[in-house]
Scaffold this active site. Structure first.
Site, PDB file in Angstrom:
ATOM      1  N   ARG A 237       0.830  -1.110   0.081  1.00  0.00           N
ATOM      2  CA  ARG A 237       0.204  -0.065  -0.093  1.00  0.00           C
ATOM      3  C   ARG A 237       0.895   1.293  -0.139  1.00  0.00           C
ATOM      4  O   ARG A 237       1.968   1.222   0.488  1.00  0.00           O
ATOM      5  CB  ARG A 237      -0.889   0.087   1.194  1.00  0.00           C
ATOM      6  CG  ARG A 237      -1.985  -0.878   1.234  1.00  0.00           C
ATOM      7  CD  ARG A 237      -2.923  -0.239   0.030  1.00  0.00           C
ATOM      8  NE  ARG A 237      -4.281  -1.517  -0.016  1.00  0.00           N
ATOM      9  CZ  ARG A 237      -4.475  -2.304  -1.040  1.00  0.00           C
ATOM     10  NH1 ARG A 237      -3.363  -2.537  -1.761  1.00  0.00           N
ATOM     11  NH2 ARG A 237      -5.377  -3.030  -1.053  1.00  0.00           N
ATOM     12  N   GLU A 266      -2.247   7.904  -3.894  1.00  0.00           N
ATOM     13  CA  GLU A 266      -2.903   7.326  -5.574  1.00  0.00           C
ATOM     14  C   GLU A 266      -4.133   7.699  -5.770  1.00  0.00           C
ATOM     15  O   GLU A 266      -5.100   7.959  -4.990  1.00  0.00           O
ATOM     16  CB  GLU A 266      -2.883   5.840  -5.074  1.00  0.00           C
ATOM     17  CG  GLU A 266      -2.884   5.049  -6.464  1.00  0.00           C
ATOM     18  CD  GLU A 266      -2.932   3.375  -6.276  1.00  0.00           C
ATOM     19  OE1 GLU A 266      -3.489   2.812  -6.730  1.00  0.00           O
ATOM     20  OE2 GLU A 266      -1.926   3.363  -5.476  1.00  0.00           O
ATOM     21  N   HIS A 284      -0.740   0.492 -10.677  1.00  0.00           N
ATOM     22  CA  HIS A 284      -1.298  -0.348  -9.660  1.00  0.00           C
ATOM     23  C   HIS A 284      -1.862  -1.740 -10.516  1.00  0.00           C
ATOM     24  O   HIS A 284      -2.934  -1.794 -10.406  1.00  0.00           O
ATOM     25  CB  HIS A 284      -2.575   0.299  -8.846  1.00  0.00           C
ATOM     26  CG  HIS A 284      -2.797  -0.419  -7.653  1.00  0.00           C
ATOM     27  ND1 HIS A 284      -3.301   0.281  -6.538  1.00  0.00           N
ATOM     28  CD2 HIS A 284      -2.921  -1.665  -7.308  1.00  0.00           C
ATOM     29  CE1 HIS A 284      -3.305  -0.622  -5.495  1.00  0.00           C
ATOM     30  NE2 HIS A 284      -3.149  -1.899  -6.000  1.00  0.00           N
TER      31      HIS A 284
END
Length: 317
Positions: A237, A266, A284
């Site tokens: 993460r 993000e 991602h």
């Protein structure tokens, strides 16, 4: 039929499976739910299938203290965008989709390790620019991964899958940092100090879950402990990394390079990070394969089915 709200478009096989059991509404937007949509999902549907970025935090549950929704069947293994304690206090269960994401995420970790160590993204940009003048013996020399030392922070399913690939595929020595010792089918050394582990490695991989406990786990001190040729990889993460500290370490040559699939804010990626040649940036892609996303969706549907049938939840968090 109970009403199910799916927060993003999913593979058609998943939606078809869900329609066999539920009255399904699929939101066609690809961005996370906004504040009004979050509250409407809790108030207007029996069950909800959310995913990354759908921020069901304490404030949302405070505004909908008696939600119609009784299950958030999260699409993804990470669920730090959901305040599980607040959900349970409101009578809402939470599930996720572990297992389905393991191999795909480990594969992306290896992709980033190779791209970063061998300067693949930099080389690809050179070819596309039209400025490549041809092969020569000292052009773009990177780091050879075979027989090097990898340090993995977080030895859950994904961490172990990365370690297996490194050990059996590249003959790498494996160090790991984890709350408990793991019984593994290959040699791996547990190190209790994150900084000590970072100092001994050629590649450091973040494979820890997100959340308050791991926020900025990788900070300036960890990067300072790393060897100057070492590469940092993050497939967990974004918030586990102090992004500004990482940028500073890359700019100053404190570390050799980085490969990132996730970002602290993000989808915002700092210009300073984008300007660096010694970092590989992916959007991602961790589980971005049709069969994997389908498996994740079907696992979420299995959780929904079990809940509706009043059976134990397969993947309760």
């Amino acid at each position: 039929m109970k009403k199910l709200f799916i927060s993003r478009p999913l593979p058609e096989v998943v939606v078809t499976a869900a329609r066999q059991v539920f009255d399904v509404v699929v939101r066609q937007e690809t961005l996370p739910l906004d504040q009004e949509e979050l509250r409407a999902a809790l108030a207007e549907y029996d069950v909800v299938l959310p995913t990354l970025g759908d921020a069901f935090d304490a404030a949302v549950f405070a505004d909908v203290p008696e939600p119609r929704c009784k299950l958030l069947a999260n699409f993804g293994v990470g669920f730090n965008h959901i305040d599980v304690s607040a959900a349970r206090a409101a009578g809402v269960e939470v599930t996720n989709t572990p297992g389905a994401v393991t191999d795909a995420t480990a594969d992306i970790a290896m992709t980033l390790m190779l791209m970063s160590a061998r300067r693949a993204a930099e080389g690809e940009r050179l070819v596309r620019s039209g400025q490549w003048e041809g092969w020569h013996p000292t052009q773009m020399l990177g780091m050879h991964l075979t027989q090097k030392t990898v340090a993995i922070a977080g030895m859950g399913r994904i961490g172990q899958a990365i370690a297996q690939r490194c050990h059996f595929g590249f003959g790498m020595k494996v160090l790991y940092w984890n709350r408990s010792e793991k019984q593994l089918s290959f040699d791996a050394e547990r190190v209790t100090s994150l900084a000590e582990m970072a100092a001994r490695a050629d590649v450091v991989v973040a494979a820890v879950p997100g959340g308050v406990d791991t926020r900025h786990l990788f900070d300036a001190d960890v990067f300072a402990a790393m060897q100057s040729h070492a590469h940092f990889i993050n497939i967990s993460r974004g918030e586990v990394v102090d992004e500004q500290a990482l940028v500073a370490a890359l700019q100053a040559g404190v570390i050799g390079g980085a490969g990132l699939d996730v970002y602290e804010f993000e989808p915002e990626v700092p210009e300073a990070l984008r300007d660096l040649d010694n970092v590989t940036l992916l959007p991602h892609l961790g589980t971005a394969a049709l069969e994997v996303r389908t498996q994740m969706g079907l696992m979420a549907v299995d959780n929904l089915r079990a809940f509706t049938a009043k059976k134990p939840l397969p993947n309760r968090v």
